[in-house]
Write a protein that holds these residues in place. Sequence first.
Motif, PDB file in Angstrom:
ATOM      1  N   ARG A 109       0.830  -1.203   0.000  1.00 46.58           N
ATOM      2  CA  ARG A 109       0.000   0.000   0.000  1.00 46.58           C
ATOM      3  C   ARG A 109       0.863   1.251   0.000  1.00 46.58           C
ATOM      4  N   ARG A 110       1.977   1.202   0.707  1.00 44.03           N
ATOM      5  CA  ARG A 110       2.879   2.353   0.728  1.00 44.03           C
ATOM      6  C   ARG A 110       3.636   2.488  -0.581  1.00 44.03           C
ATOM      7  N   GLU A 111       3.988   1.353  -1.190  1.00 41.60           N
ATOM      8  CA  GLU A 111       4.792   1.385  -2.415  1.00 41.60           C
ATOM      9  C   GLU A 111       3.967   1.768  -3.640  1.00 41.60           C
ATOM     10  N   GLN A 112       2.717   1.329  -3.680  1.00 37.49           N
ATOM     11  CA  GLN A 112       1.894   1.508  -4.882  1.00 37.49           C
ATOM     12  C   GLN A 112       1.161   2.849  -4.822  1.00 37.49           C
ATOM     13  N   THR A 113       1.604   3.779  -5.617  1.00 37.99           N
ATOM     14  CA  THR A 113       0.971   5.102  -5.633  1.00 37.99           C
ATOM     15  C   THR A 113      -0.519   4.996  -5.942  1.00 37.99           C
ATOM     16  N   ALA A 114      -0.879   4.056  -6.791  1.00 36.95           N
ATOM     17  CA  ALA A 114      -2.296   3.912  -7.166  1.00 36.95           C
ATOM     18  C   ALA A 114      -3.161   3.614  -5.957  1.00 36.95           C
ATOM     19  N   LEU A 115      -2.652   2.834  -4.986  1.00 29.75           N
ATOM     20  CA  LEU A 115      -3.446   2.484  -3.815  1.00 29.75           C
ATOM     21  C   LEU A 115      -3.601   3.653  -2.859  1.00 29.75           C
ATOM     22  N   ARG A 116      -2.724   4.632  -2.946  1.00 24.55           N
ATOM     23  CA  ARG A 116      -2.814   5.792  -2.060  1.00 24.55           C
ATOM     24  C   ARG A 116      -3.518   6.969  -2.726  1.00 24.55           C
ATOM     25  N   GLU A 117      -3.279   7.156  -3.986  1.00 24.05           N
ATOM     26  CA  GLU A 117      -3.736   8.394  -4.633  1.00 24.05           C
ATOM     27  C   GLU A 117      -4.583   8.174  -5.882  1.00 24.05           C
ATOM     28  N   GLY A 118      -4.694   6.951  -6.359  1.00 21.58           N
ATOM     29  CA  GLY A 118      -5.364   6.709  -7.634  1.00 21.58           C
ATOM     30  C   GLY A 118      -6.867   6.902  -7.573  1.00 21.58           C
ATOM     31  N   GLU A 119      -7.442   7.243  -8.716  1.00 21.99           N
ATOM     32  CA  GLU A 119      -8.889   7.344  -8.835  1.00 21.99           C
ATOM     33  C   GLU A 119      -9.530   5.982  -8.556  1.00 21.99           C
ATOM     34  N   PHE A 120     -10.762   6.019  -8.099  1.00 20.98           N
ATOM     35  CA  PHE A 120     -11.508   4.807  -7.763  1.00 20.98           C
ATOM     36  C   PHE A 120     -12.544   4.555  -8.849  1.00 20.98           C
ATOM     37  N   THR A 121     -12.545   3.340  -9.421  1.00 21.53           N
ATOM     38  CA  THR A 121     -13.474   2.996 -10.494  1.00 21.53           C
ATOM     39  C   THR A 121     -14.024   1.600 -10.277  1.00 21.53           C
ATOM     40  N   TRP A 122     -15.350   1.482 -10.179  1.00 22.82           N
ATOM     41  CA  TRP A 122     -15.955   0.147 -10.131  1.00 22.82           C
ATOM     42  C   TRP A 122     -15.783  -0.538 -11.486  1.00 22.82           C
ATOM     43  N   LEU A 123     -15.586  -1.849 -11.438  1.00 23.28           N
ATOM     44  CA  LEU A 123     -15.440  -2.647 -12.647  1.00 23.28           C
ATOM     45  C   LEU A 123     -16.569  -3.669 -12.729  1.00 23.28           C
ATOM     46  N   PRO A 124     -16.900  -4.123 -13.949  1.00 22.96           N
ATOM     47  CA  PRO A 124     -17.899  -5.197 -14.065  1.00 22.96           C
ATOM     48  C   PRO A 124     -17.427  -6.431 -13.296  1.00 22.96           C
ATOM     49  N   SER A 125     -18.368  -7.140 -12.677  1.00 24.11           N
ATOM     50  CA  SER A 125     -17.975  -8.295 -11.882  1.00 24.11           C
ATOM     51  C   SER A 125     -19.118  -9.293 -11.801  1.00 24.11           C
ATOM     52  N   ALA A 126     -18.786 -10.510 -11.412  1.00 19.84           N
ATOM     53  CA  ALA A 126     -19.785 -11.553 -11.223  1.00 19.84           C
ATOM     54  C   ALA A 126     -20.610 -11.260  -9.978  1.00 19.84           C
ATOM     55  N   PRO A 127     -21.790 -11.838  -9.863  1.00 25.01           N
ATOM     56  CA  PRO A 127     -22.589 -11.641  -8.646  1.00 25.01           C
ATOM     57  C   PRO A 127     -21.805 -12.063  -7.399  1.00 25.01           C
ATOM     58  N   GLY A 128     -21.917 -11.258  -6.357  1.00 23.49           N
ATOM     59  CA  GLY A 128     -21.233 -11.561  -5.114  1.00 23.49           C
ATOM     60  C   GLY A 128     -19.786 -11.127  -5.067  1.00 23.49           C
ATOM     61  N   VAL A 129     -19.326 -10.412  -6.085  1.00 24.30           N
ATOM     62  CA  VAL A 129     -17.917 -10.001  -6.162  1.00 24.30           C
ATOM     63  C   VAL A 129     -17.833  -8.486  -6.237  1.00 24.30           C
ATOM     64  N   LEU A 130     -16.956  -7.918  -5.421  1.00 28.11           N
ATOM     65  CA  LEU A 130     -16.600  -6.505  -5.533  1.00 28.11           C
ATOM     66  C   LEU A 130     -15.349  -6.414  -6.397  1.00 28.11           C
ATOM     67  N   ALA A 131     -15.379  -5.556  -7.419  1.00 26.16           N
ATOM     68  CA  ALA A 131     -14.229  -5.375  -8.300  1.00 26.16           C
ATOM     69  C   ALA A 131     -14.073  -3.897  -8.597  1.00 26.16           C
ATOM     70  N   PHE A 132     -12.886  -3.364  -8.341  1.00 25.64           N
ATOM     71  CA  PHE A 132     -12.637  -1.953  -8.625  1.00 25.64           C
ATOM     72  C   PHE A 132     -11.163  -1.749  -8.943  1.00 25.64           C
TER      73      PHE A 132
END
Length: 550
Positions: free
Chosen positions: A481-504
């Motif tokens: 989390r500290r190394e990956q800039t995307a996890l700290r500062e990146g935009e948040f976008t939901w992605l298509p996913s199967a039922p019962g799954v969170l994907a972003f």
Amino acid sequence: MVNSEVSIPHIEPQNGQSTAGIRRSAPWWRSAAIYQIYPRSYADGNGDGIGDIAGIRARLPHLRELGVDAVWISPWYPSPMADGGYDVADYRDIDPLFGTLAEAEALIDEAHELDIRVIIDIVPNHCSDQHPLFRAALEAGPGAPERELFWFRPGRGTAGELPPNNWTSAFGGPGWRRVTEPDGTPGEWYFHRFAPGQPDFNWDHPDVRAEFETTLRFWLDRGVDGFRIDVADCLVKDPALPEYVDGGPVPWADQDGVHEIYRQWRAVLDAYDHEPVFVGEVWTPDPVRFARYLRPDELHTAFNFPFLQSPWDESALRKVIDSTLAEHAPVGATPTWVLSNHDTTRHVTRYGRADTSYALDGRRVHGASADLELGTRRARAAALLTMALPGCVYVYQGDELGLWEVEDIPHELREDPTYQQSGGEDLGRDGCRVPLPWGDEAPDAKAWLPRPAAWAELSVREQAADPDSMLSFYRRALALRREQTALREGEFTWLPSAPGVLAFRRGPGVTCLVNLSDAPVPLPDFDELLLSSGPLAEGVLPADTAVWLR
């Protein structure tokens, strides 16, 4: 499923607002990982069975290796301990149980040397009945100006034998206690929203406001990096003291006047240049009113309790995530994500129950069966979920070890006033406050609350040597989390996913998938597996498992 993007915009100061302390680069707390220390139960430095500042100082390397940016220390002030230290007798000193003020100052300096910031608890709604201001109010008698700092009122009935109204204590029972006056006669009543040993301050009085601004400066001058504000929405009461009607407005919480207090407090913090932060304990259920606490000239952050209370369910969690981001965006505030704390059932236990949600209205009552293996698997997945969401994340001490709620504490050892005031109907919060197992305790060491024998396998020493342990997993996750800039500062976008799954997706680089269904689901194409919460089968994501993918 339709893609959506949510970002947290920069908010310029409104006309007339001070720009002191506002920085154009992202402040440290916008994406911090913050570790909560309940000092009595964290680490015992002198062998008396009670955690202390010496223990915290000795275990700072654990926090550094874990990879957190800050610690939040629950109250360490002088206290009779009627409510685990949340009954404060002196806001500008340290209880001898924990150490000395000099030791606290050394701890702050040593933490800073390891790049760990220090947030401390402040308890402004109430104090201890041993606080000098309350003792003076008792001694002064009815009508004295000293009593105006609290909620003293004459009782109802022919001889004042009935409380002023029907307000109750959050711990159970009435919210009023009658005092014996200096002449020995039954006298006025005072309001205590929590234990009887915790009289509520009257925040309409300027002396109360001045007292706490002095306290803020006292600790800021010693280098603390912020304050967690206990029951932040309860400071101001309806001065008319109306009867509470079930389902109606709550006259002791979320009153409009509380915001003036926090604007004054924010001005105090903004005068310091080391970026100190406020985080409020705000249980206000109305999202619009909740957001008012997070306006640019009030609190920086507030705890996200709907997320903590959510069941392990894809649609429920997605709804909470969406509403959280929507609430915070208009005021430019940073969301927080938390799974457990010193007041709530540990989530390893909660996630192992049939009902995985959490509520304050009795869900703390123990006895519901829990599959701890299932709860642990879900807790690992939940850790990856929280650490991938935009904002700051809190880790309660023991989360990193996978500790569960201790439900078999002997009744005679329980200390939580919730247990006492409910007549034993609510077994209280002691089960999440059992001292941590370090693995190097003396063979005859005893803790103030007994540790389960099974925790020996969950000790820091045992888990540090196991690459597959919860501790090793938390270390890897926080490092990524500290190394990956995307996890700290990146935009948040939901992605298509199967039922019962969170994907972003976070930014252009990292995708998080969490399978909350009861069956494996296919993994998408990816270039690199950054981390998984559990073993993966070929090409599929097992149930109750999360992954970070590039």
